[in-house]
Design a protein around this motif. Structure first.
Motif, short mmCIF file in Angstrom:
data_model
loop_
_atom_site.label_atom_id
_atom_site.label_comp_id
_atom_site.label_asym_id
_atom_site.label_seq_id
_atom_site.Cartn_x
_atom_site.Cartn_y
_atom_site.Cartn_z
N PHE A 6 -4.50 19.36 -9.44
CA PHE A 6 -4.21 18.27 -8.13
C PHE A 6 -3.73 18.91 -6.95
N ARG A 7 -3.27 18.95 -5.91
CA ARG A 7 -1.94 18.94 -4.66
C ARG A 7 -1.73 18.72 -4.26
N THR A 8 -0.54 18.27 -3.70
CA THR A 8 -0.81 17.18 -2.04
C THR A 8 -0.65 18.22 -0.76
N SER A 36 -8.42 23.83 -2.58
CA SER A 36 -8.49 24.03 -4.22
C SER A 36 -10.35 23.72 -4.05
N ASP A 85 -6.13 15.04 -4.35
CA ASP A 85 -6.45 15.23 -5.51
C ASP A 85 -7.70 15.09 -5.75
N THR A 86 -8.65 15.57 -4.50
CA THR A 86 -10.36 15.75 -4.81
C THR A 86 -10.20 17.49 -4.18
#
Length: 351
Positions: A6-8, A36, A85-86
């Motif tokens: 997960f990353r922002t 991602s 988060d996708t």
């Protein structure tokens, strides 16, 4: 399977920081956001190469985060929605299915860019030193691995039980799990054609889908077929250390590990870049990436990363150097247009 990464994203981080500032807090430097990527273990090494070249060509860019989750699980995560988060991209060793496309649409992933990045073959291998020698056909593979070959309960223990001309050696196959596009491609390209050679089995395809899957696609559940997770390199090592075993994985892993494993022919044809490119090797297939268009302009560098793929997949290019089989010139032109224009796919032709 490892936990999702997960990353922002910058857009969402900016909203949160604005709210923090309004409340008297101080903005913090969240740093660059990484692209991602999830999905196919077969596409994984090629995506890694593209990611490394992208990072080298774009100073200050975060290296993309890539997970080898398998095609099915990767698409499921990709289709879960849009947002921080996708995943931005899913690697796939087979084409997206219609039900997966519809799930994406239902979850708000409405614009998906489909790009063919090259071709691959499903290799059947044995140990390079004293490994089992097999002249394979789709029928032999089907009879050896199907749970219910031609509607009968699986009973073969040795290769010679299938055909007396085959070695009197136990059937030991290390292969991918149900989440793998490689396994599904093996079922579609090798097992189903052998199964449907029987008129009775062919009739099930339209008349009784559950029975068709049970008899044509389902793999035996005993130790003769051993799932190894999304770890093609593990299959290489296990086959290399077991002269009685056969392994199933993508062609690129064969090319990179010829000191440990050797290819077994299918219908008398060996898997090579040439036979996979021209389709004469029966178990050959295209490879894909799917890009979430809603994340373009949100995830930094996403458009440039896709462009890096297009610069890498040609004949004599960096991906061919690590055993990706280039697609035809016509397909590469179509893929380059998709990568440049980011044209959203439709459901046409999906099954």
């Amino acid at each position: 399977m490892t936990a999702p990464l997960f990353r922002t994203k910058a857009l969402f981080a900016g909203t949160a920081l604005a709210l923090l500032a309004a409340c008297g807090g101080e903005e913090a430097d969240t740093g660059p956001d990484a692209i991602s990527i999830v999905g196919s273990s077969t596409v994984y090494p090629f995506a890694q190469k593209v990611a490394g070249d992208y990072a080298a060509a774009n100073e200050g860019a975060a290296a993309p985060l890539i997970e080898s989750t398998g095609t099915a699980e990767g698409i499921e995560e990709f289709c879960a929605g849009t947002g921080p988060d996708t995943p931005d991209i899913v690697n796939a060793s087979r084409r997206m299915h219609l039900d997966e496309f519809n799930r994406c649409q239902a979850n708000g992933v409405e614009e998906i860019v489909e790009i063919k990045v090259g071709r691959d073959g499903i290799a059947f291998v044995s140990a390079v030193d004293d490994g089992v020698e097999l002249e394979l056909t789709p029928e032999i593979v089907y009879r050896a691995l199907a749970a219910n070959p031609y509607g009968e309960q699986q009973s073969a223990e040795n290769w010679s039980d299938i055909d007396p001309s085959l070695p009197d050696a136990p059937i030991i196959v290390y292969g991918p799990p149900a989440s793998s596009g490689t396994r599904e491609a093996m079922q579609k390209l090798v097992m189903e054609p052998a199964c449907t050679a029987s008129a009775d089995m062919a009739a099930l395809e339209d008349g009784d889908e559950a029975a068709f899957v049970r008899n044509c696609d389902a793999l035996r559940g005993d130790s003769a077929y051993s799932e190894q997770g999304e770890k093609d390199d593990l299959i290489v090592r296990k086959v290399g250390n077991n002269p009685r075993a056969v392994g199933v994985f993508g062609y690129s892993y064969l090319e990179e590990n010829q000191d440990l494993v050797k290819a077994l022919p299918m219908n008398g044809v060996m898997p090579t870049a040439e036979t996979i490119a021209d389709g004469s090797y029966p178990a050959s297939r295209p490879l894909y990436i799917y890009v979430k268009k809603a994340h373009v302009g949100v995830t930094p560098g996403l458009e440039q990363f896709v462009a890096q793929w297009a610069e890498s997949w040609g004949e004599g290019g960096p991906l061919a150097a690590i055993s990706l089989v280039p697609a035809t010139e016509e397909t590469r032109a179509e893929s380059a247009a998709a990568a440049t224009n980011l044209t959203a796919m439709t459901s046409d032709g999906l099954e």
